[in-house]
Design a protein around this motif. Structure first.
Motif: not given
Length: 396
Positions: A360-378
């Motif tokens: 309950s007080n010991l854990r292992f976490l693994l995340d995979w993230t895919s991100s995108r930054n976008y300029d809407h004006l251009r």
């Protein structure tokens, strides 16, 4: 300025030491008690960067190395908590980050808290970092939640609802350069809240008044999320920026929904923030939706007293396995009065997580993230980043 900062951190460190010594000094009186707690979060990140912008660098870090002392103090409850993770780079009192430094008092109608604490705002920020499904909070919570601030708060908690509110300074023990005042409130309702069957609804609002950001030593008011984890600094994007020195007002709101049905759970929020300094205005719109499943049959536990989720307790000695998905989006627009937007930027991120709760007080976490930054004006993609992040976590 540096002297003031050193003094505040020294005070926090001294209070922690005094709290540790208090039970020994008053053991016969029985009016002062103390319990020691803490947490260790050790993170790593590996990035796959595209050719746009500066690359993020693979790294590891002790994200959190915190100690907490809490207990009773002559009829009051107190908590003193600080993060010592930065001592690995700067072994001085100034490297200590103060978290909860507070006293509280329970009444029949509710609980009064005074000191430094997290404000009543958003479900995602109210869930402890020890219990969160993902390594990172949502983009909205990690950038716009008021976090640890000096003030006073009231919380009424009943069987199926909570009502909490606070008035606070925009200063904290560590962020004393930020000047201003604010108030916030959050209400939750859980019409169903039995084990393995939860329906949660909530609403948060805050009003903040910033004094001259960008002038007289006060930092500019900038919203700059990290798209792919705490170590993705090279991919940060400034969604709004108020640093002209004019006083700025900010209005924030958030609507919450969450549900648990056996091993399945969902959580979602829609939030926004409106900025105005008399010459410019800005707007942040954000939302996320997450779904999860315990492969080993556990249910996500609900804390009725706080209107949030709590600690997972594995059903078997081999631990609990949990998988989850989240889609996260945030968009910032800014303009001069009477003109069209001169900035319109957004970040979108998708995260897949797998967690092993060994205890309950010991854990292992693994995340995979895919991100995108976008300029809407251009109509231009500014950055794409993929990240594999993980954590070893222990608390007591």
């Amino acid at each position: 300025m540096r002297k003031d900062r050193s003094l505040s951190r020294s005070l926090t460190f001294t209070l922690l030491l005094l709290a540790l010594a208090a039970p020994v000094a008053n053991a016969d009186e029985g009016d002062v008690t103390a319990t020691l707690g803490g947490r260790l979060h050790y993170d790593f990140a590996q990035f796959e960067n595209d050719g746009r912008g500066a690359p993020n660098v693979d790294d590891t870090e002790i994200r959190r190395l915190a100690l907490e002392v809490s207990g009773d103090l002559y009829g009051l409850e107190y908590t003193l908590e600080a993060n010592f993770a930065d001592l690995q780079d700067d072994f001085s009192v100034e490297a200590i980050e103060a978290w909860d430094v507070l006293v509280s008092k329970k009444f029949n109608a509710g609980k009064l808290t005074v000191g430094q604490f997290k404000q009543h705002f958003t479900l995602d920020d109210r869930i402890s970092s020890n219990y969160g499904v993902f390594l990172e909070r949502s983009l909205f919570a990690q950038t716009l939640a008021p976090l640890y601030r000096l003030g006073a708060a009231w919380l009424t908690a009943r069987d199926s609802y909570t009502i909490g509110g606070s008035v606070y300074s925009l200063e904290s023990i560590d962020e004393w350069q930020v000047k201003g005042r604010a108030f916030a409130g959050r209400g939750t309702w859980a019409p169903m809240h039995e084990s393995g069957r939860v329906v949660h609804l909530g609403l948060s609002a805050a009003r903040e008044y910033y004094d001259h950001p960008g002038r007289d030593g006060a930092p500019a008011l900038r919203i700059r999320p990290r798209p792919a984890g705490h170590l993705s600094n090279a991919s940060r994007l400034t969604l709004v920026n108020f640093g002209s020195g004019r006083d700025a007002d900010v209005d924030k709101t958030s609507i919450e929904f969450a549900a648990v049905r056996g091993p399945f759970h969902v959580q979602s929020e829609i939030g926004d923030a409106r900025f105005d300094d008399g010459g410019q205005s800005g707007r942040i719109d954000a939302a996320y939706a997450a779904v999860g499943w315990f492969l080993t049959g556990e249910s996500l536990p609900y804390d009725r007293g706080g209107g949030r989720f709590g600690r997972v307790k594995p059903n078997r000695s081999s631990g609990a396995w949990q998988v989850a998905l989240r889609y996260d989006t945030i968009r910032g627009r800014q303009n001069l009065y009477g003109a069209t937007d001169f900035s319109d930027l957004s970040i979108d991120a998708a995260t897949a997580a797998i967690n092993w709760h060994l205890r309950s007080n010991l854990r292992f976490l693994l995340d995979w993230t895919s991100s995108r930054n976008y300029d809407h004006l251009r109509a231009l993609t500014l950055d794409r980043t993929q990240a594999l992040t993980g954590r070893f976590q222990y608390d007591f």
